[in-house]
Scaffold this motif. Sequence first.
Motif, PDB file in Angstrom:
ATOM      1  N   ILE A  17      -1.538  -4.878   2.999  1.00  0.00           N
ATOM      2  CA  ILE A  17      -2.888  -4.849   3.565  1.00  0.00           C
ATOM      3  C   ILE A  17      -3.090  -3.484   4.202  1.00  0.00           C
ATOM      4  O   ILE A  17      -2.234  -3.020   4.966  1.00  0.00           O
ATOM      5  N   GLU A  18      -4.210  -2.842   3.878  1.00  0.00           N
ATOM      6  CA  GLU A  18      -4.544  -1.562   4.504  1.00  0.00           C
ATOM      7  C   GLU A  18      -5.918  -1.678   5.138  1.00  0.00           C
ATOM      8  O   GLU A  18      -6.828  -2.289   4.579  1.00  0.00           O
ATOM      9  N   VAL A  19      -6.043  -1.079   6.318  1.00  0.00           N
ATOM     10  CA  VAL A  19      -7.283  -1.136   7.079  1.00  0.00           C
ATOM     11  C   VAL A  19      -7.782   0.288   7.276  1.00  0.00           C
ATOM     12  O   VAL A  19      -7.017   1.181   7.636  1.00  0.00           O
ATOM     13  N   TYR A  20      -9.080   0.495   7.018  1.00  0.00           N
ATOM     14  CA  TYR A  20      -9.700   1.820   7.093  1.00  0.00           C
ATOM     15  C   TYR A  20     -10.933   1.790   7.983  1.00  0.00           C
ATOM     16  O   TYR A  20     -11.583   0.756   8.125  1.00  0.00           O
ATOM     17  N   VAL A  75      -2.663  -7.120  -4.356  1.00  0.00           N
ATOM     18  CA  VAL A  75      -2.058  -8.367  -4.796  1.00  0.00           C
ATOM     19  C   VAL A  75      -0.582  -8.200  -5.141  1.00  0.00           C
ATOM     20  O   VAL A  75       0.255  -8.965  -4.668  1.00  0.00           O
ATOM     21  N   LYS A  76      -0.257  -7.201  -5.951  1.00  0.00           N
ATOM     22  CA  LYS A  76       1.133  -7.039  -6.398  1.00  0.00           C
ATOM     23  C   LYS A  76       2.093  -6.784  -5.248  1.00  0.00           C
ATOM     24  O   LYS A  76       3.150  -7.390  -5.166  1.00  0.00           O
TER      25      LYS A  76
END
Length: 159
Positions: free
Chosen positions: A29-32, A24-25
């Motif tokens: 976005i990270e995708v694993y 949020v801060k």
Amino acid sequence: MNELKTPSTHDILRDLEVNIFTFVKSKEIEVYFQLSNLYRLLTAESYQAFSKDKENLDKLSQKEKQKQLKKWSKKAKPFCKKTDAKLKGKFRSSVGFYRDILIHKKRYYKIKDFNAIVDFIVQEKLLVATLDPLPVIDMTQVESYALQEIEQGPLKLKK
């Protein structure tokens, strides 16, 4: 001879059942992805067969689904253990989550390292891939996939 269509990045991400984390801060976005899903992909006879297996799994009852997942997990476990040990030193983008105190940690790798990890697995002969051609993810498409999945929400209700 049938012409097999090359899967899009969105198809690969969907079928690998990637996990998407949003911060949020930082609005990041990270995708694993999990090695066990990569193992199933690389050892499939074709991408279409891999995708169909996932579709068929989704249609099974909860009990049958757990049985199939356990079978796949047992098959992938030696590869994942050996590969994870090799990847730890080379790729520092992994993260582990414990399901509970008694169950071992599940390790996930950032999707940004996907293509390099596939190349490393093949070069180091950690696995003889039966999938041809090897999957490649277009990193410019990852964010649009993640945003689309976030918009659909966790339930993904079908209309």
